[in-house]
Design a protein around this motif. Structure first.
Motif, mmCIF file in Angstrom:
data_model
loop_
_atom_site.group_PDB
_atom_site.id
_atom_site.type_symbol
_atom_site.label_atom_id
_atom_site.label_comp_id
_atom_site.label_asym_id
_atom_site.label_seq_id
_atom_site.Cartn_x
_atom_site.Cartn_y
_atom_site.Cartn_z
ATOM 1 N N ASP A 7 0.865 -1.172 0.000
ATOM 2 C CA ASP A 7 0.000 0.000 0.000
ATOM 3 C C ASP A 7 0.903 1.223 0.000
ATOM 4 O O ASP A 7 1.479 1.596 1.018
ATOM 5 N N ARG A 8 1.052 1.842 -1.142
ATOM 6 C CA ARG A 8 1.997 2.939 -1.294
ATOM 7 C C ARG A 8 1.646 4.151 -0.430
ATOM 8 O O ARG A 8 2.490 4.995 -0.184
ATOM 9 N N SER A 9 0.389 4.234 0.010
ATOM 10 C CA SER A 9 -0.016 5.407 0.776
ATOM 11 C C SER A 9 0.357 5.296 2.250
ATOM 12 O O SER A 9 0.180 6.243 3.005
ATOM 13 N N ARG A 10 0.864 4.125 2.684
ATOM 14 C CA ARG A 10 1.164 3.920 4.090
ATOM 15 C C ARG A 10 2.650 3.662 4.274
ATOM 16 O O ARG A 10 3.322 3.147 3.396
ATOM 17 N N ARG A 11 3.145 4.034 5.441
ATOM 18 C CA ARG A 11 4.550 3.791 5.753
ATOM 19 C C ARG A 11 4.711 2.393 6.345
ATOM 20 O O ARG A 11 3.761 1.788 6.846
ATOM 21 N N LEU A 12 5.929 1.893 6.273
ATOM 22 C CA LEU A 12 6.246 0.599 6.859
ATOM 23 C C LEU A 12 6.870 0.833 8.228
ATOM 24 O O LEU A 12 7.885 1.523 8.342
ATOM 25 N N ASN A 13 6.258 0.270 9.254
ATOM 26 C CA ASN A 13 6.776 0.400 10.613
ATOM 27 C C ASN A 13 7.350 -0.928 11.076
ATOM 28 O O ASN A 13 6.715 -1.974 10.936
ATOM 29 N N PHE A 14 8.546 -0.879 11.635
ATOM 30 C CA PHE A 14 9.205 -2.087 12.114
ATOM 31 C C PHE A 14 9.545 -1.930 13.592
ATOM 32 O O PHE A 14 10.157 -0.939 13.997
ATOM 33 N N ASN A 15 9.126 -2.907 14.357
ATOM 34 C CA ASN A 15 9.441 -2.933 15.777
ATOM 35 C C ASN A 15 10.840 -3.515 15.952
ATOM 36 O O ASN A 15 11.065 -4.704 15.703
ATOM 37 N N VAL A 16 11.782 -2.683 16.367
ATOM 38 C CA VAL A 16 13.176 -3.093 16.525
ATOM 39 C C VAL A 16 13.477 -3.207 18.025
ATOM 40 O O VAL A 16 13.326 -2.236 18.765
ATOM 41 N N THR A 17 13.890 -4.398 18.444
ATOM 42 C CA THR A 17 14.156 -4.659 19.857
ATOM 43 C C THR A 17 15.577 -5.191 20.017
ATOM 44 O O THR A 17 16.001 -6.063 19.262
ATOM 45 N N PHE A 18 16.300 -4.665 21.008
ATOM 46 C CA PHE A 18 17.658 -5.140 21.291
ATOM 47 C C PHE A 18 18.001 -4.813 22.738
ATOM 48 O O PHE A 18 17.275 -4.070 23.413
ATOM 49 N N THR A 19 19.110 -5.355 23.215
ATOM 50 C CA THR A 19 19.524 -5.171 24.606
ATOM 51 C C THR A 19 20.872 -4.471 24.677
ATOM 52 O O THR A 19 21.820 -4.864 23.980
ATOM 53 N N ILE A 20 20.941 -3.419 25.492
ATOM 54 C CA ILE A 20 22.199 -2.704 25.766
ATOM 55 C C ILE A 20 22.759 -3.235 27.078
ATOM 56 O O ILE A 20 22.115 -3.142 28.125
ATOM 57 N N GLU A 21 23.966 -3.804 27.027
ATOM 58 C CA GLU A 21 24.525 -4.464 28.197
ATOM 59 C C GLU A 21 25.173 -3.494 29.181
ATOM 60 O O GLU A 21 25.300 -3.816 30.366
ATOM 61 N N ASN A 22 25.637 -2.340 28.694
ATOM 62 C CA ASN A 22 26.310 -1.403 29.598
ATOM 63 C C ASN A 22 25.421 -0.212 29.964
ATOM 64 O O ASN A 22 25.910 0.887 30.218
ATOM 65 N N LEU A 23 24.111 -0.451 29.954
ATOM 66 C CA LEU A 23 23.156 0.571 30.386
ATOM 67 C C LEU A 23 22.243 -0.053 31.431
ATOM 68 O O LEU A 23 21.338 -0.814 31.113
ATOM 69 N N LYS A 24 22.499 0.265 32.692
ATOM 70 C CA LYS A 24 21.707 -0.285 33.779
ATOM 71 C C LYS A 24 20.344 0.389 33.805
ATOM 72 O O LYS A 24 20.234 1.607 33.782
ATOM 73 N N PHE A 25 19.310 -0.437 33.875
ATOM 74 C CA PHE A 25 17.961 0.112 33.846
ATOM 75 C C PHE A 25 17.593 0.775 35.168
ATOM 76 O O PHE A 25 17.893 0.264 36.246
ATOM 77 N N ASN A 26 16.929 1.937 35.056
ATOM 78 C CA ASN A 26 16.287 2.549 36.213
ATOM 79 C C ASN A 26 15.134 3.414 35.712
ATOM 80 O O ASN A 26 15.059 3.753 34.534
ATOM 81 N N GLN A 27 14.265 3.767 36.600
ATOM 82 C CA GLN A 27 13.044 4.474 36.217
ATOM 83 C C GLN A 27 13.316 5.876 35.673
ATOM 84 O O GLN A 27 12.454 6.464 35.016
ATOM 85 N N ASN A 28 14.503 6.419 35.931
ATOM 86 C CA ASN A 28 14.799 7.799 35.514
ATOM 87 C C ASN A 28 15.388 7.898 34.109
ATOM 88 O O ASN A 28 15.608 8.997 33.609
ATOM 89 N N ILE A 29 15.662 6.756 33.478
ATOM 90 C CA ILE A 29 16.270 6.796 32.137
ATOM 91 C C ILE A 29 15.444 7.624 31.151
ATOM 92 O O ILE A 29 16.000 8.449 30.413
ATOM 93 N N PRO A 30 14.116 7.473 31.094
ATOM 94 C CA PRO A 30 13.339 8.269 30.128
ATOM 95 C C PRO A 30 13.464 9.779 30.344
ATOM 96 O O PRO A 30 13.207 10.556 29.417
#
Length: 391
Positions: A86-109
């Motif tokens: 459908d040329r009128s629509r864009r293609l969206n791809f869900n890209v998921t990966f893991t960063i090993e040297n980034l410790k998760f915490n609630q303040n990242i966003p």
């Protein structure tokens, strides 16, 4: 109540919201798990029919009771009509990966880290082979992977181009991050990358294609239409050929292990790729049973690909391209003597012949010696007579 009031209500069990994440400043992405009874007919309950019911009950994916929906946001087990041409629509791809040297915490966003990652991804695809069709990456979300790592999920958008699919988006990410090892200053887990649920399967060591004795074998032929046949696919030893074959084999295994023939399924392997988009030939082996027929193997393939449409949420199929032919049962295995075994046997025979010859020779010497040492004391029955002589 959406599925309870639909044609799927007989087998519908429940839906549970798993998580929420930010889609952008004003929108929220919802992840939910909906379950159906084990006795559900896969022809009636699958990702396409579930998608269709949701779309119908939400007025074309626009509203869910008091909530307004993004009509391009619905995915069911990786399936979305947005992937249709459908040329009128864009293609969206869900890209998921893991960063090993980034410790998760609630303040990242609330830090500058999300912007840095989005910029790195934008730069990656703008310098890739897909740069002409790339639009942008956005809707970044974080979740904990373990105590020291963070799982990243982002939507990357492209112009609607039939040559762009999950595999090409995956390959560009892989090739521009040092085989999924680093993205700018971030270290990546090389086995963590998924694009719309697709992950490259690394081929194992070469194994002989064979079923068990008296197994039933079937030759499957079908055509993949969203991939182009390249020169590298002419070489069975090329990384491209091995990767594609491994992925197709894995998807066929998943298909039949979740089919009505799962108790009899042994193995499927690709035996050939030909030009014509990509024409694929496979050999599949099943245990001998009256339920296992060419028609049943074909029916389960069609069911598992939503009517010979989509294999493994990745490969679009030409709907009239599927054929299944029964082959001769697997013959009893023949025991072949290895070359070194033949050498040992020959040497053993020569040693035995040498010993036999040596024994014969020693026996002849013994008999000859015994005969040479014997004599007869009586040469004549009357004895010998000597005449009288004078000296």
């Amino acid at each position: 109540t959406l599925f309870k009031t639909s044609q799927l209500n007989k087998t519908f069990s429940s839906c549970k919201v798993l998580s929420f994440s930010s889609a952008n400043i004003q929108d929220t992405r919802v992840y939910a798990n909906c379950t159906f009874g084990n006795d559900s007919d896969p022809r009636e309950v699958n990702k396409v029919t579930a998608y269709g019911v949701f779309k119908e009950k939400t007025d074309g994916i626009t509203s869910l009771e008091t909530y307004s929906l993004d009509s391009n946001s619905l995915y069911v087990n990786g399936y979305t009509e947005g992937s249709l041409p459908d040329r009128s629509r864009r293609l969206n791809f869900n890209v998921t990966f893991t960063i090993e040297n980034l410790k998760f915490n609630q303040n990242i966003p609330n830090t500058n880290t999300p912007n840095n990652i989005i910029k790195l991804l934008d730069d990656l695809y703008r310098q890739s082979n897909l740069k002409e069709a790339f639009l942008n990456c956005n809707s970044l979300s974080f979740s904990p992977r373990d105590t020291e790592a963070s799982r990243i999920e982002v939507i990357c958008s492209f112009k609607n181009d039939p040559t762009i699919d999950e595999v090409s988006v995956y390959n560009e990410f892989r090739d521009n991050t040092g085989k999924i090892t680093e993205l700018g200053q971030f270290s990546l887990n090389e086995s963590s990358l998924y694009v719309n649920g697709y992950q490259e399967v690394k081929p194992n060591a070469e194994s002989e294609l064979a079923g068990r004795e008296n197994d039933l074998s079937f030759e499957l032929n079908f055509t993949i239409i969203n991939r182009n046949f390249t020169e590298a696919l002419n070489d069975p030893n090329s990384p491209e050929y091995k990767s594609l074959v491994a992925n197709i084999s894995t998807m066929l295994t998943a298909l039949y292990q979740n089919s009505l023939l799962k108790d009899y399924y042994r193995i499927c392997q690709v035996t050939g790729l030909r030009i014509g988009s990509i024409k694929c030939t496979c050999m599949c082996f099943f245990g001998r049973n009256e339920l296992v027929t060419a028609d049943k193997v074909k029916t389960e393939f069609a069911t598992g690909t939503n009517g010979t449409y989509l294999l493994g949420n990745t490969f679009l199929l030409q709907m009239d391209s599927l054929s299944v032919e029964v082959e001769a049962p697997v013959p009893p295995a023949k025991t072949e003597i290895p070359f070194w075994g033949i050498i040992i046997i020959v040497v053993g025979i020569l040693v035995i012949l040498f010993l036999i010859s040596l024994c014969c020779l020693l026996t002849l010497f013994y008999l000859k010696k015994k005969k040479h040492g014997s004599y007869d004391t009586m040469q004549d029955r009357a004895g010998l007579y000597f005449t009288h002589q004078r000296f």
